[in-house]
Design a protein around this motif. Sequence first.
Motif, short mmCIF file in Angstrom:
data_model
loop_
_atom_site.label_atom_id
_atom_site.label_comp_id
_atom_site.label_asym_id
_atom_site.label_seq_id
_atom_site.Cartn_x
_atom_site.Cartn_y
_atom_site.Cartn_z
N SER A 163 10.83 -1.12 1.16
CA SER A 163 11.35 -2.03 0.15
C SER A 163 10.49 -3.28 0.01
O SER A 163 10.88 -4.23 -0.69
CB SER A 163 12.78 -2.45 0.52
OG SER A 163 12.81 -3.03 1.82
N GLU B 69 7.02 1.57 -10.63
CA GLU B 69 6.30 0.82 -9.61
C GLU B 69 6.44 1.55 -8.27
O GLU B 69 7.54 1.90 -7.86
CB GLU B 69 6.86 -0.59 -9.48
CG GLU B 69 5.95 -1.58 -8.80
CD GLU B 69 4.71 -1.88 -9.59
OE1 GLU B 69 3.72 -2.29 -8.97
OE2 GLU B 69 4.71 -1.71 -10.82
N HIS C 73 6.50 2.63 -4.20
CA HIS C 73 6.80 2.07 -2.89
C HIS C 73 5.49 1.93 -2.11
O HIS C 73 4.46 2.44 -2.50
CB HIS C 73 7.76 2.97 -2.12
CG HIS C 73 9.14 3.00 -2.69
ND1 HIS C 73 9.93 1.89 -2.79
CD2 HIS C 73 9.87 4.02 -3.19
CE1 HIS C 73 11.09 2.21 -3.32
NE2 HIS C 73 11.08 3.49 -3.58
N ASP D 175 4.93 -10.84 -3.08
CA ASP D 175 3.83 -10.88 -4.04
C ASP D 175 2.62 -11.65 -3.49
O ASP D 175 1.69 -11.98 -4.23
CB ASP D 175 4.29 -11.49 -5.37
CG ASP D 175 4.82 -12.92 -5.21
OD1 ASP D 175 4.76 -13.47 -4.09
OD2 ASP D 175 5.31 -13.47 -6.22
N ASP E 228 8.44 -6.25 -1.03
CA ASP E 228 8.25 -6.76 -2.38
C ASP E 228 7.61 -8.14 -2.40
O ASP E 228 7.68 -8.85 -3.40
CB ASP E 228 9.58 -6.79 -3.13
CG ASP E 228 10.62 -7.69 -2.46
OD1 ASP E 228 10.34 -8.25 -1.39
OD2 ASP E 228 11.73 -7.82 -3.02
#
Length: 230
Positions: free
Chosen positions: A54, A119, A121, A58, A56
């Motif tokens: 998960s 998108e 994983h 950036d 995420d």
Amino acid sequence: MIAEPVPSSRTEQGCDIPLLVWRLPEPALAVSSAVVGGGIGPCRWVVNATVPMSYDRDDPDVHLREIAAGLGLTGPGVGLLTGVDVADVVAVDDGEVRLWATVGLSAPVQAAATTAEPEPHAGTVNLVAWVPQQLTGGALVNAVATITEAKTQAIRELGLAATGTATDAVAVLCPPTGPAASYAGPRAPWGRRLADAAFRAVLDGGAANLAGPPSWSDRQDRRTGRPGNG
């Protein structure tokens, strides 16, 4: 030959998350597509760190530098992330070439997609290789291409209509001095060895990944009884 990676871990969000650390006794010359240490330059360390599927953030470059600092690593290095458990690293020798692969194939893609895709994983195939002779800049780039071609060959051999995942990374290290080899294509001496090692490592690691829990997150969820997110 550089030393084998040392298994380690860091604590994030209350979990002990695995990673691999290569501490180089002498600086190497490296080429890499990694978010940290990408390009061609000196290298003192390599980190391959597991992250949850998960994941995420950036700012993976900042995250990797935080991980490196927590390990006491200084100077230039290469930082890699993957959704698989790096304890499943596959190491292959071919002549004096040594290659390590962590293979996550839960989100395979075709490089030239004909339709929009979600998108991905952070499954990821990460490949780290050592060549015992200095390579020219062109040969280093050639080595990355050769390893990537062999990776794709192995993925096709596994029965997947894919060229890799959207987040794959490669790092090739060699001595920074000495007579330099000018070529590393699949029929050049070092390129042939790199291709053979990459093919075998991705084939073995990919078969194991496809047969078992595809990610570190899924393994944790099985241990705790929580639903998976991978």
